[in-house]
Design an enzyme around this catalytic site. Structure first.
Site, short mmCIF file in Angstrom:
data_model
loop_
_atom_site.label_atom_id
_atom_site.label_comp_id
_atom_site.label_asym_id
_atom_site.label_seq_id
_atom_site.Cartn_x
_atom_site.Cartn_y
_atom_site.Cartn_z
N CYS A 137 50.08 53.87 8.91
CA CYS A 137 50.87 53.08 9.86
C CYS A 137 50.70 53.59 11.29
O CYS A 137 51.35 54.56 11.69
CB CYS A 137 52.34 53.11 9.46
SG CYS A 137 53.39 52.19 10.60
N CYS A 196 53.89 53.38 13.38
CA CYS A 196 54.85 54.45 13.13
C CYS A 196 54.37 55.78 13.71
O CYS A 196 55.16 56.54 14.28
CB CYS A 196 55.05 54.66 11.62
SG CYS A 196 55.16 53.17 10.66
N ASP A 197 53.09 56.09 13.56
CA ASP A 197 52.62 57.45 13.82
C ASP A 197 51.63 57.58 14.98
O ASP A 197 51.27 58.70 15.35
CB ASP A 197 51.95 58.02 12.55
CG ASP A 197 52.93 58.06 11.39
OD1 ASP A 197 54.12 58.32 11.64
OD2 ASP A 197 52.51 57.84 10.24
#
Ligand code: NAP
Length: 314
Positions: free
Chosen positions: A136, A139-140
């Site tokens: 992701c 997300c990261d």
């Protein structure tokens, strides 16, 4: 077990599940929606959604799911968290089994989506999560400012992840096992023409370096035509090679194909061989897999459930 019998239980809170909730709630069926481990589904891990009709400027994926959730709630949808471990259809009303309880339901709409597929190469499992391997970018991605990273895959997800990562990373290797991307032309062109993205064609991942140190330090790849191996000096690896349908808890009640996707009856995208059990979204569709098609299937499943209940006398 509670004596209460639900009219409709919807399993999953992605586009399919929440659209089914909007429709069944507006039909006054007071649906119960079960939220699993990723409330809102895959779109919550997407940044901008540019192809959902009605949003000419695009919409943030998380925001879109919040909107759908609120819209369903407004008409009387109830939400509970819990992961379903099984569905017993031997007796009607049916029984959904969860770790800590059972829920009886007249109809069930399974909209459990699909989860990211991993490569299975050495180092991936050990370094998954906060150690450099992830699925992701939204997300990261921000953890990889001024670093080199690699994206594995050649589809729309890989192109989208790679483009998103250019906001942070100094260089993004796009590792694909063929020499053309599967991604749509617009996404493929954007990715391959971006100055920070370097395609690594005809290459498969072999292993990930850094297990002993507890942090990714490189991705070993093999050229499929020459057999030559090399190491890409990356700190982050984003795996984007497709998805696996989340159908395992339901296989006793609903047929699945060899890849694990739900199989529906002839002439229907959402009806299963079990009367009153419907499927919608990516758990039942490996062909289109779009937010809008999932929403469409959720709508169809809701209408089928409503009609079936009406025929049964509510
Ligand atoms: P996908 O289209 O199935 O692509 C998976 C990619 O991973 C393919 O390029 C495949 O290579 C590669 N791959 C599969 N297994 C591999 C392995 N073991 N090792 C190395 N590479 C492997 O999956 P997706 O990109 O997640 O997209 C899923 C669906 O969502 C598609 O319908 C896509 O259009 C849609 N989507 C749309 C958008 C958008 O419109 N903005 C964004 C994301 C996703 P091959 O090409 O050689 O098979």
């Amino acid at each position: 077990m509670s004596a209460k019998v639900e009219n409709v239980v919807i399993v999953g809170t992605g586009c399919a599940g929440l659209t089914a909730a909007i429709y069944t709630a507006r039909a006054n069926l007071q649906p119960l929606v079960l939220e699993g481990i990723l409330p809102g589904g895959q779109l919550t891990t997407t940044s901008e959604v540019e192809n959902f009709p009605g949003f000419p400027e695009g919409i943030d994926g998380f925001q879109l799911m919040q909107n759908l959730r609120q819209q369903a709630e407004k008409f009387g949808t109830r939400y509970e968290s819990g992961s379903v471990t099984g569905l017993d259809v031997a007796q009607w009303p049916y029984t959904l089994k969860l770790a800590d309880r059972e829920i009886r339901a007249k109809t069930v709409i399974v909209a459990t989506g699909a989860s990211p597929r991993l490569t299975g190469i050495p180092g991936e499992k050990e370094l998954y999560g906060g150690k450099g391997v992830t699925t992701c970018a939204t997300c990261d991605g921000a953890f990889y400012r001024q670093m080199d990273v690699a994206v594995i895959g050649g589809g729309d997800s890989a192109a989208e992840e790679a483009l998103f990562l250019t906001r942070f990373a100094s260089k993004v290797y796009l590792v694909h096992r063929r020499d053309t991307l599967r991604a749509s032309k617009i996404m493929a062109d954007r990715a391959t023409s971006h100055p920070k993205i370097q395609p690594v064609w005809d290459s498969v991942p072999v292993s990930i370096d850094g297990v002993a140190e507890g942090a990714v330090s490189g991705l070993r790849v093999r050229h499929v035509k020459t057999g030559a191996e090399s190491v890409l000096p990356v700190k982050g690896i984003f795996v984007a090679i497709g998805h696996v349908p989340n159908t395992a808890p339901f296989t006793a009640a609903v047929d699945t194909d060899e890849q694990g996707y739900f199989v529906t009856t002839a002439h229907s995208q959402v009806k299963t061989r079990t009367p009153g059990v419907y499927v919608a979204g990516d758990c039942a569709d490996h062909h289109y897999r779009q937010a809008i098609t999932a929403a469409g299937m959720g709508c169809q499943a809701a209408i089928e459930a409503e009609r079936w209940l009406a025929e049964k006398g509510g």
